[in-house]
Motif scaffolding. Sequence first.
Motif, short mmCIF file in Angstrom:
data_model
loop_
_atom_site.label_atom_id
_atom_site.label_comp_id
_atom_site.label_asym_id
_atom_site.label_seq_id
_atom_site.Cartn_x
_atom_site.Cartn_y
_atom_site.Cartn_z
N LYS A 28 -60.80 -45.37 3.32
CA LYS A 28 -59.57 -44.63 3.07
C LYS A 28 -59.42 -44.39 1.59
N ASP A 30 -57.56 -44.14 -2.11
CA ASP A 30 -56.61 -44.95 -2.84
C ASP A 30 -55.19 -44.43 -2.57
N LYS A 31 -54.22 -45.33 -2.45
CA LYS A 31 -52.85 -44.92 -2.11
C LYS A 31 -52.25 -43.99 -3.16
N LYS A 32 -52.56 -44.23 -4.45
CA LYS A 32 -52.05 -43.34 -5.51
C LYS A 32 -52.64 -41.94 -5.36
N ALA A 34 -53.72 -40.62 -2.59
CA ALA A 34 -53.17 -40.02 -1.38
C ALA A 34 -51.81 -39.37 -1.65
N LYS A 35 -51.04 -39.93 -2.56
CA LYS A 35 -49.74 -39.35 -2.91
C LYS A 35 -49.87 -38.19 -3.89
N LYS A 38 -53.00 -34.93 -2.58
CA LYS A 38 -53.05 -34.47 -1.18
C LYS A 38 -52.84 -32.97 -1.18
N ASP A 95 -59.97 -38.23 -4.21
CA ASP A 95 -59.92 -39.60 -4.74
C ASP A 95 -61.07 -39.76 -5.72
#
Length: 128
Positions: A28, A30-32, A34-35, A38, A95
């Motif tokens: 997946k 990285d969460k940062k 993804a925000k 995107k 990413d």
Amino acid sequence: MKSKVIATTLLIGAVLVTGCDGDGDEKKPDKKAAKKHKHELVYFEQLSNGDADYPRVEIGYKDKGDKTHTYTAAGDKVYEHILKDKDQSPYVVKDGKKYHVYRTPYMTYDDSEIEGKVKDKGAVGKDD
């Protein structure tokens, strides 16, 4: 001939495991990322890449200003994820040098029942 069969088998195997790591877990972004990175997916295409170990991938996506970008890379930097919700729109997450493509399945099956009566068993769409 034998080497072509082996190369094709290796290529198919590489495509099948592209979205998973060695433990079988899905990679997946990285969460940062993804925000922040995107983007709306316009198209995603895997292309033959000759003797290379991975297929060539072309991704078309829109940024926040609706400008369309195209990215072409080896398949080892691209991870496919299949969306479970059929109403969710496809998107891509950048990413770093990796791209995570979230797309709809190529085929879906509908189990809803169809009701009606057969009136004619003639050929459909044939003009006489």
